[in-house]
Design a protein around this motif. Structure first.
Motif, PDB file in Angstrom:
ATOM      1  N   SER A 280     -40.585 -66.927 -30.117  1.00 49.85           N
ATOM      2  CA  SER A 280     -40.164 -66.786 -28.720  1.00 49.85           C
ATOM      3  C   SER A 280     -41.186 -66.009 -27.905  1.00 49.85           C
ATOM      4  CB  SER A 280     -38.811 -66.078 -28.653  1.00 49.85           C
ATOM      5  OG  SER A 280     -37.840 -66.818 -29.321  1.00 49.85           O
ATOM      6  N   ILE A 281     -41.731 -64.973 -28.505  1.00 53.55           N
ATOM      7  CA  ILE A 281     -42.766 -64.194 -27.814  1.00 53.55           C
ATOM      8  C   ILE A 281     -43.999 -65.065 -27.555  1.00 53.55           C
ATOM      9  CG2 ILE A 281     -44.398 -62.287 -28.099  1.00 53.55           C
ATOM     10  CD1 ILE A 281     -42.222 -60.761 -29.538  1.00 53.55           C
ATOM     11  N   ALA A 282     -44.364 -65.877 -28.534  1.00 51.36           N
ATOM     12  CA  ALA A 282     -45.546 -66.740 -28.363  1.00 51.36           C
ATOM     13  C   ALA A 282     -45.354 -67.715 -27.208  1.00 51.36           C
ATOM     14  CB  ALA A 282     -45.827 -67.497 -29.655  1.00 51.36           C
ATOM     15  N   ILE A 283     -44.177 -68.318 -27.115  1.00 55.32           N
ATOM     16  CA  ILE A 283     -43.917 -69.246 -26.016  1.00 55.32           C
ATOM     17  C   ILE A 283     -43.949 -68.516 -24.680  1.00 55.32           C
ATOM     18  CG2 ILE A 283     -42.122 -70.695 -24.965  1.00 55.32           C
ATOM     19  CD1 ILE A 283     -43.582 -72.039 -27.205  1.00 55.32           C
ATOM     20  N   TYR A 284     -43.378 -67.321 -24.636  1.00 54.78           N
ATOM     21  CA  TYR A 284     -43.381 -66.560 -23.384  1.00 54.78           C
ATOM     22  C   TYR A 284     -44.808 -66.168 -22.983  1.00 54.78           C
ATOM     23  CZ  TYR A 284     -42.571 -62.940 -19.953  1.00 54.78           C
ATOM     24  OH  TYR A 284     -42.608 -62.190 -18.810  1.00 54.78           O
ATOM     25  N   LEU A 285     -45.609 -65.741 -23.946  1.00 49.21           N
ATOM     26  CA  LEU A 285     -46.980 -65.331 -23.633  1.00 49.21           C
ATOM     27  C   LEU A 285     -47.868 -66.517 -23.273  1.00 49.21           C
ATOM     28  CD1 LEU A 285     -47.633 -62.531 -26.247  1.00 49.21           C
ATOM     29  CD2 LEU A 285     -47.102 -62.295 -23.823  1.00 49.21           C
ATOM     30  N   GLY A 286     -47.437 -67.728 -23.567  1.00 46.96           N
ATOM     31  CA  GLY A 286     -48.172 -68.917 -23.170  1.00 46.96           C
ATOM     32  C   GLY A 286     -47.845 -69.377 -21.759  1.00 46.96           C
ATOM     33  N   SER A 287     -46.853 -68.763 -21.147  1.00 50.84           N
ATOM     34  CA  SER A 287     -46.460 -69.145 -19.791  1.00 50.84           C
ATOM     35  C   SER A 287     -47.360 -68.466 -18.762  1.00 50.84           C
ATOM     36  CB  SER A 287     -45.004 -68.733 -19.550  1.00 50.84           C
ATOM     37  OG  SER A 287     -44.669 -68.862 -18.195  1.00 50.84           O
ATOM     38  N   GLU A 288     -47.577 -69.142 -17.657  1.00 56.14           N
ATOM     39  CA  GLU A 288     -48.393 -68.522 -16.602  1.00 56.14           C
ATOM     40  C   GLU A 288     -47.608 -67.459 -15.830  1.00 56.14           C
ATOM     41  OE1 GLU A 288     -46.838 -72.478 -15.119  1.00 56.14           O
ATOM     42  OE2 GLU A 288     -48.211 -71.980 -16.720  1.00 56.14           O
ATOM     43  N   TYR A 289     -46.304 -67.379 -16.045  1.00 59.85           N
ATOM     44  CA  TYR A 289     -45.483 -66.382 -15.351  1.00 59.85           C
ATOM     45  C   TYR A 289     -45.261 -65.111 -16.165  1.00 59.85           C
ATOM     46  CZ  TYR A 289     -44.484 -70.383 -12.442  1.00 59.85           C
ATOM     47  OH  TYR A 289     -44.608 -71.481 -11.627  1.00 59.85           O
ATOM     48  N   GLN A 290     -45.838 -65.024 -17.336  1.00 63.18           N
ATOM     49  CA  GLN A 290     -45.677 -63.819 -18.142  1.00 63.18           C
ATOM     50  C   GLN A 290     -46.405 -62.652 -17.494  1.00 63.18           C
ATOM     51  OE1 GLN A 290     -48.207 -62.276 -20.211  1.00 63.18           O
ATOM     52  NE2 GLN A 290     -49.815 -63.649 -19.551  1.00 63.18           N
ATOM     53  N   VAL A 291     -45.939 -61.441 -17.788  1.00 59.63           N
ATOM     54  CA  VAL A 291     -46.483 -60.264 -17.112  1.00 59.63           C
ATOM     55  C   VAL A 291     -47.181 -59.293 -18.068  1.00 59.63           C
ATOM     56  CG1 VAL A 291     -44.807 -60.353 -15.244  1.00 59.63           C
ATOM     57  CG2 VAL A 291     -44.272 -59.051 -17.299  1.00 59.63           C
ATOM     58  N   TYR A 292     -47.315 -59.625 -19.332  1.00 60.89           N
ATOM     59  CA  TYR A 292     -47.857 -58.684 -20.298  1.00 60.89           C
ATOM     60  C   TYR A 292     -49.358 -58.793 -20.489  1.00 60.89           C
ATOM     61  CZ  TYR A 292     -43.044 -57.850 -21.383  1.00 60.89           C
ATOM     62  OH  TYR A 292     -41.724 -57.527 -21.286  1.00 60.89           O
ATOM     63  N   ARG A 293     -49.906 -59.955 -20.271  1.00 63.59           N
ATOM     64  CA  ARG A 293     -51.339 -60.153 -20.422  1.00 63.59           C
ATOM     65  C   ARG A 293     -51.915 -60.603 -19.092  1.00 63.59           C
ATOM     66  NH1 ARG A 293     -53.516 -61.668 -25.529  1.00 63.59           N
ATOM     67  NH2 ARG A 293     -54.726 -63.197 -24.363  1.00 63.59           N
ATOM     68  N   VAL A 294     -53.188 -60.331 -18.899  1.00 66.08           N
ATOM     69  CA  VAL A 294     -53.854 -60.762 -17.672  1.00 66.08           C
ATOM     70  C   VAL A 294     -53.932 -62.284 -17.639  1.00 66.08           C
ATOM     71  CG1 VAL A 294     -55.995 -60.636 -16.364  1.00 66.08           C
ATOM     72  CG2 VAL A 294     -55.157 -58.614 -17.572  1.00 66.08           C
TER      73      VAL A 294
END
Length: 111
Positions: free
Chosen positions: A17-31
């Motif tokens: 689930s974290i991987a899918i979220y971090l692959g989104s352009e709307y995530q806020v954790y990575r630049v």
């Protein structure tokens, strides 16, 4: 043995689930988000392993329902918490510990 399989499978579902979220352009954790193909590969591998591990304990349909529950909890938390909490960097560990606590309380078998 069964408890360790439950813990590993739930944490694998959380990782996917974290991987899918971090692959989104709307995530806020990575630049910059991770590549979608890599995110989906991590999700599919971790979900496949989680289903295999849960399948040794539960019926296959129950295993899929448990994973569906974990995915929905994870995606709702990952989508709703960061906009309202400015210091949400610790969200991954908090949710991981929350899912670990649910698993240790043997509450995950009540689907």
């Amino acid at each position: 043995m069964l408890l360790s399989l439950k813990i590993i499978s739930i944490q694998l579902a959380w990782l996917g689930s974290i991987a899918i979220y971090l692959g989104s352009e709307y995530q806020v954790y990575r630049v910059k988000p991770i590549h979608k193909a890599v995110a989906w590969a991590i999700f599919l591998c971790s979900s496949g392993l989680a289903i295999l591990f849960l399948n040794t304990i539960y019926h296959w349909l129950t295993a899929i329902m448990i994973l569906l529950m974990v995915w929905m909890i994870a995606w709702v938390v990952l989508a709703l918490w960061p906009p309202y909490c400015k210091n949400a960097k610790f969200l991954f560990s908090v949710c991981s510990l929350l899912l670990l606590g649910i698993t240790l309380l043997e509450g995950i078998h009540v689907v």
